[in-house]
Motif scaffolding. Structure first.
Motif, short mmCIF file in Angstrom:
data_model
loop_
_atom_site.label_atom_id
_atom_site.label_comp_id
_atom_site.label_asym_id
_atom_site.label_seq_id
_atom_site.Cartn_x
_atom_site.Cartn_y
_atom_site.Cartn_z
N ALA A 135 4.23 9.62 -7.70
CA ALA A 135 5.24 9.80 -8.75
C ALA A 135 4.56 9.95 -10.11
O ALA A 135 4.93 10.82 -10.93
CB ALA A 135 6.21 8.63 -8.77
N LEU A 136 3.54 9.10 -10.36
CA LEU A 136 2.80 9.18 -11.62
C LEU A 136 2.05 10.51 -11.74
O LEU A 136 2.02 11.11 -12.83
CB LEU A 136 1.80 8.01 -11.73
CG LEU A 136 2.38 6.65 -12.11
CD1 LEU A 136 1.33 5.56 -11.96
CD2 LEU A 136 2.93 6.66 -13.54
N ALA A 137 1.47 10.96 -10.63
CA ALA A 137 0.73 12.23 -10.64
C ALA A 137 1.67 13.38 -10.96
O ALA A 137 1.34 14.27 -11.77
CB ALA A 137 0.06 12.44 -9.28
N SER A 138 2.84 13.35 -10.36
CA SER A 138 3.81 14.43 -10.60
C SER A 138 4.32 14.37 -12.04
O SER A 138 4.49 15.39 -12.69
CB SER A 138 4.92 14.31 -9.57
OG SER A 138 6.17 14.23 -10.14
N LEU A 139 4.53 13.14 -12.57
CA LEU A 139 4.98 12.98 -13.96
C LEU A 139 3.90 13.47 -14.92
O LEU A 139 4.19 14.18 -15.89
CB LEU A 139 5.30 11.51 -14.22
CG LEU A 139 5.81 11.14 -15.62
CD1 LEU A 139 7.11 11.89 -15.93
CD2 LEU A 139 6.02 9.65 -15.75
N ARG A 140 2.65 13.10 -14.62
CA ARG A 140 1.54 13.54 -15.47
C ARG A 140 1.42 15.07 -15.45
O ARG A 140 1.16 15.71 -16.47
CB ARG A 140 0.24 12.89 -15.00
CG ARG A 140 -0.93 13.07 -16.00
CD ARG A 140 -2.16 12.27 -15.63
NE ARG A 140 -2.68 12.66 -14.30
CZ ARG A 140 -2.89 11.80 -13.31
NH1 ARG A 140 -2.63 10.53 -13.46
NH2 ARG A 140 -3.35 12.23 -12.15
N ASN A 200 0.84 -1.21 0.00
CA ASN A 200 0.00 0.00 0.00
C ASN A 200 0.88 1.26 0.00
O ASN A 200 0.63 2.21 -0.74
CB ASN A 200 -0.93 -0.03 1.21
CG ASN A 200 -2.01 1.03 1.14
OD1 ASN A 200 -2.61 1.25 0.09
ND2 ASN A 200 -2.23 1.73 2.24
N SER A 201 1.92 1.26 0.82
CA SER A 201 2.85 2.41 0.88
C SER A 201 3.53 2.60 -0.48
O SER A 201 3.66 3.73 -0.98
CB SER A 201 3.91 2.18 1.95
OG SER A 201 3.31 2.05 3.21
N GLU A 202 3.98 1.48 -1.07
CA GLU A 202 4.65 1.55 -2.38
C GLU A 202 3.69 2.08 -3.45
O GLU A 202 4.09 2.86 -4.34
CB GLU A 202 5.19 0.17 -2.77
CG GLU A 202 6.38 -0.27 -1.91
CD GLU A 202 6.82 -1.70 -2.18
OE1 GLU A 202 6.32 -2.31 -3.17
OE2 GLU A 202 7.64 -2.23 -1.41
N LEU A 203 2.42 1.62 -3.39
CA LEU A 203 1.42 2.09 -4.36
C LEU A 203 1.16 3.59 -4.22
O LEU A 203 1.03 4.31 -5.22
CB LEU A 203 0.09 1.32 -4.17
CG LEU A 203 0.04 -0.09 -4.77
CD1 LEU A 203 -1.23 -0.81 -4.32
CD2 LEU A 203 0.08 -0.04 -6.30
N ILE A 204 1.10 4.04 -2.98
CA ILE A 204 0.91 5.49 -2.73
C ILE A 204 2.08 6.29 -3.32
O ILE A 204 1.89 7.30 -4.01
CB ILE A 204 0.74 5.77 -1.22
CG1 ILE A 204 -0.60 5.23 -0.73
CG2 ILE A 204 0.84 7.27 -0.92
CD1 ILE A 204 -0.77 5.23 0.78
N GLU A 205 3.31 5.80 -3.07
CA GLU A 205 4.50 6.47 -3.60
C GLU A 205 4.47 6.48 -5.14
O GLU A 205 4.75 7.50 -5.78
CB GLU A 205 5.77 5.79 -3.11
CG GLU A 205 6.07 6.03 -1.64
CD GLU A 205 7.27 5.23 -1.15
OE1 GLU A 205 8.02 4.68 -1.98
OE2 GLU A 205 7.44 5.13 0.09
#
Length: 148
Positions: free
Chosen positions: A132-137, A123-128
């Motif tokens: 990361a995806l949100a910031s990349l997008r 869950n922690s890894e998924l949040i990270e």
């Protein structure tokens, strides 16, 4: 015969009006006593023999009753011992089953604990990864003019 005479005579003795029931019973007993005295010559040995046999029979019955009571007491005692032993064995078996169940549950709880720990890490890894995806997008949606 003497016996006919006695039995003819006996009711008149019994029918005399006594003062109480106790006296009446005394009269009857006296009549029987007179009868045994009158018939002593021909019947007394037989009467004595019958009396003795009756007494022996009564004693035998009493002995049998005492014996039955002892047998029943013994049976009850053995039955109680068996029941107590069965209860003890059942309890031991029950506690064994409890222990086996406890051990199995302990193993399953350990596995569950490890799975939950892995879930927490994932869950922690998924949040990270999501961040990361949100910031990349975000970076892809707003390209900077400096790259021209």
């Amino acid at each position: 015969s003497n016996m006919d005479f006695f039995f003819d005579d006996l009711p008149s003795t019994s029918q005399s009006t006594p003062k109480s029931g106790h006296e009446d019973s005394q009269l009857v007993i006296t009549g029987i006593h007179l009868h045994s005295t009158c018939m002593h010559v021909c019947c007394s040995p037989n009467i004595d023999d019958i009396s003795r046999r009756v007494q022996e029979l009564v004693e035998k019955i009493n002995d049998n009753r005492t014996s039955d009571q002892k047998v029943m007491d013994g049976f009850q005692e053995k039955l109680m011992q068996k029941v107590t032993e069965m209860c003890r064995q059942t309890k031991e078996h029950m506690y064994t089953v409890y222990e086996e169940n406890s051990n199995e549950m302990q193993v399953k709880l350990q596995v569950l604990s490890e799975v939950l720990e892995s879930c927490t890490k994932l869950n922690s890894e998924l949040i990270e990864a999501n961040q990361a995806l949100a910031s990349l997008r975000g970076g892809l949606s707003h390209p900077t003019s400096q790259c021209s």
